[in-house]
Design an enzyme around this catalytic site. Sequence first.
Site, PDB file in Angstrom:
ATOM      1  N   ALA A  52      -2.673 -16.141 -25.567  1.00  0.00           N
ATOM      2  CA  ALA A  52      -1.668 -16.475 -26.586  1.00  0.00           C
ATOM      3  C   ALA A  52      -0.471 -17.185 -25.965  1.00  0.00           C
ATOM      4  CB  ALA A  52      -1.209 -15.213 -27.296  1.00  0.00           C
ATOM      5  N   THR A  53      -0.122 -16.828 -24.745  1.00  0.00           N
ATOM      6  CA  THR A  53       1.022 -17.481 -24.095  1.00  0.00           C
ATOM      7  C   THR A  53       0.786 -18.985 -24.021  1.00  0.00           C
ATOM      8  OG1 THR A  53       1.496 -15.475 -22.832  1.00  0.00           O
ATOM      9  CG2 THR A  53       2.443 -17.523 -21.993  1.00  0.00           C
TER      10      THR A  53
ATOM     11  N   ASN B 269       5.497  -6.558 -31.200  1.00  0.00           N
ATOM     12  CA  ASN B 269       4.718  -5.841 -30.191  1.00  0.00           C
ATOM     13  C   ASN B 269       5.336  -4.505 -29.804  1.00  0.00           C
ATOM     14  OD1 ASN B 269       6.586  -7.861 -29.168  1.00  0.00           O
ATOM     15  ND2 ASN B 269       5.987  -7.214 -27.116  1.00  0.00           N
TER      16      ASN B 269
ATOM     17  N   GLN C 147      -0.191  -9.326 -32.241  1.00  0.00           N
ATOM     18  CA  GLN C 147      -0.242  -7.885 -32.530  1.00  0.00           C
ATOM     19  C   GLN C 147      -0.722  -7.592 -33.950  1.00  0.00           C
ATOM     20  OE1 GLN C 147       0.144  -5.596 -30.278  1.00  0.00           O
ATOM     21  NE2 GLN C 147       1.088  -6.741 -28.608  1.00  0.00           N
TER      22      GLN C 147
ATOM     23  N   SER D 266      -4.637 -13.589 -28.932  1.00  0.00           N
ATOM     24  CA  SER D 266      -5.220 -13.278 -27.615  1.00  0.00           C
ATOM     25  C   SER D 266      -6.325 -12.250 -27.792  1.00  0.00           C
ATOM     26  CB  SER D 266      -4.142 -12.644 -26.710  1.00  0.00           C
ATOM     27  OG  SER D 266      -3.758 -13.486 -25.677  1.00  0.00           O
TER      28      SER D 266
ATOM     29  N   HIS E 218      -7.731 -10.110 -25.807  1.00  0.00           N
ATOM     30  CA  HIS E 218      -7.663  -8.779 -25.176  1.00  0.00           C
ATOM     31  C   HIS E 218      -6.828  -7.782 -25.965  1.00  0.00           C
ATOM     32  CE1 HIS E 218      -3.565  -8.855 -23.163  1.00  0.00           C
ATOM     33  NE2 HIS E 218      -3.693 -10.129 -23.489  1.00  0.00           N
TER      34      HIS E 218
ATOM     35  N   THR F  38     -13.223 -26.806 -18.636  1.00  0.00           N
ATOM     36  CA  THR F  38     -14.571 -26.279 -18.872  1.00  0.00           C
ATOM     37  C   THR F  38     -14.511 -25.027 -19.742  1.00  0.00           C
ATOM     38  OG1 THR F  38     -15.305 -27.153 -16.773  1.00  0.00           O
ATOM     39  CG2 THR F  38     -16.649 -25.391 -17.712  1.00  0.00           C
TER      40      THR F  38
ATOM     41  N   CYS G 163       5.073  -7.054 -19.948  1.00  0.00           N
ATOM     42  CA  CYS G 163       5.570  -8.095 -19.051  1.00  0.00           C
ATOM     43  C   CYS G 163       7.016  -7.866 -18.643  1.00  0.00           C
ATOM     44  CB  CYS G 163       5.374  -9.487 -19.653  1.00  0.00           C
ATOM     45  SG  CYS G 163       5.927  -9.622 -21.327  1.00  0.00           S
TER      46      CYS G 163
END
Length: 396
Positions: A71-72, A153, A181, A201, A203, A239, A326
Site C-alpha cells: 500500500a505504501t 489503523n 485497514q 496491502s 498482508h 516482473t 512503523c
Amino acid sequence: MRVYLDNNATTIVDPKVYEMMEPFFIQMYGNPNSLHRFGSESHPALRCAMDQLYKGINARNEDDIVVTSCATESINWVIKGVYFDHIVNGEKDHIIISEVEHPAVSATCKFLESLGVKVTYLPVNEKGVIELESLKNAITPTTALVSIMWANNETGMIFPIEEIGKICRENGVLFHSDAVQAIGKVSVDVQKAGVDFMSFSAHKFHGPKGVGGLFIKDGQKLTSLLHGGEHMGGRRSGTLNTAGIVGMGMAMELAVANLDFEKNNVKRLRDKLEDAILQIEDTFVIGTKEERTPNTILVSVKGIEGEAMLWDLNKNGIAASTGSACASEALESNPVMEAIGAEADLAHTALRLSLSRFTTQEEIDYTIEILKAAVTRLRGISSTYSYAPTWHKSGL
Ligand code: C6P
C-alpha cells in the site's frame, strides 16, 4: 500461551492462501511474460487472481486494478502521480488529507510540501474522524486531490467515505482512499464510495507480505512511477510477483466471504475484551464499538505507559502494540491520540489490540486475565498514577 493481537500491523497468511501460492515457487516459477510454457502456465492462476481482486472491491473489471508491492507504494504513486499530472503539468497546487493519515500519506505530502505544494491537514473530532463541513470549507478551486483513509489503523474508526466521495465529485476534486485497514473488516465497494483511487496491502487481510494493489477508476490518468517494461498494461513495470498476486487474489476472496464472520464473531470477541477492559478504573476507548472496524480497540489505561503494558503482555506471550508498527520504535506518544486532543501524558498510555478471524475465545479470556493483572501490578509500582489527565477537546 501465544496470543497475537497485533493484526493491524500484519496478519497470519490463511493456510488456503499459502496452499494456492506454493506451486509458484518451485514448480511454475517461469516469468509470466516469457513466451515459453514455463511462463504461460501461470496465466490461468494470474487471471483468476485479478478477477478475485476486482470482484472483491466491486470494480468494473481487472483493468481497474494495478498490482504493486504494498500500500505504501500505491499511496506514493497516487499522490506523486497527481502531483505530476495536475500540479506540475496542470493548474492545481493543493492537496487535502486528514491529521490522522498513515505516514505513507502524510510523509509523502510533507515531501511534496518541500516542493511547493500546499497541503491542508484536516483536524479530527474526539472520535478521530474528520467533520464533513471542514472538508467542504478546505476545498478551493486549485485543490487537486483529497486523500482520506477508509478506516484508521490505530482506532479502527471508519470514515464517512461515501459522503466524502460525494463532496469531492461535486467539487471536481480527485478522491483517493487508503483502504488498508478496511478490506476484510467492512464491505469495500469502490463504485458506491465514488473513489478515483484506492490503495490496499495483502498482508493486512491474511495474504502475503510484499504485494498490494491500487484501484484506478476507469479513465483516470496516473503517470507511472516505475518505468521499464510493459507489465500491468504499461502502468507499473517490474516482473510480476506471481505467487504474491495469486495469494492476494485468494486472500481477497476469503476476506469478502468472511465479512459476516468478522461482523459477528470477531466483533463479539473484540467487544468482550473491550467490556472487560472498560471495567478497569480509568480506562478509555476511542470511538463507539459500532463506528469502528470489528477487530480494533485503542485503549488508554491512565497512569501506565503503553510500552510498560506491552512489556508485561509480551512476557506472557501476548502481542499488542502502542500504535502503528512503523512508529513503534520511536517511543513517542500516540499521534492519533494527540490529534484527538489527548494530553501528552495520556497519549503515552495508548494500547492497540487488534483481533482477526483466527483469534479464539480462549485467547481473549487469557488476555483479559493477564491484562487485568498487569494493570494492578503496574499501577501498584507507578509513581505517576496519581494525576487525572484530561482531554483537551473531548473533555473526557
Ligand atoms: N500499518 C500498522 O501497524 P504497508 O506497510 O505498505 O503494507 O501498509 C502501510 C499502511 C498504510 N495505511 C494504513 C492505514 C496502514 O495501517 C498501513 C500499515 C501498520 O498500523 C504498519 S505501520
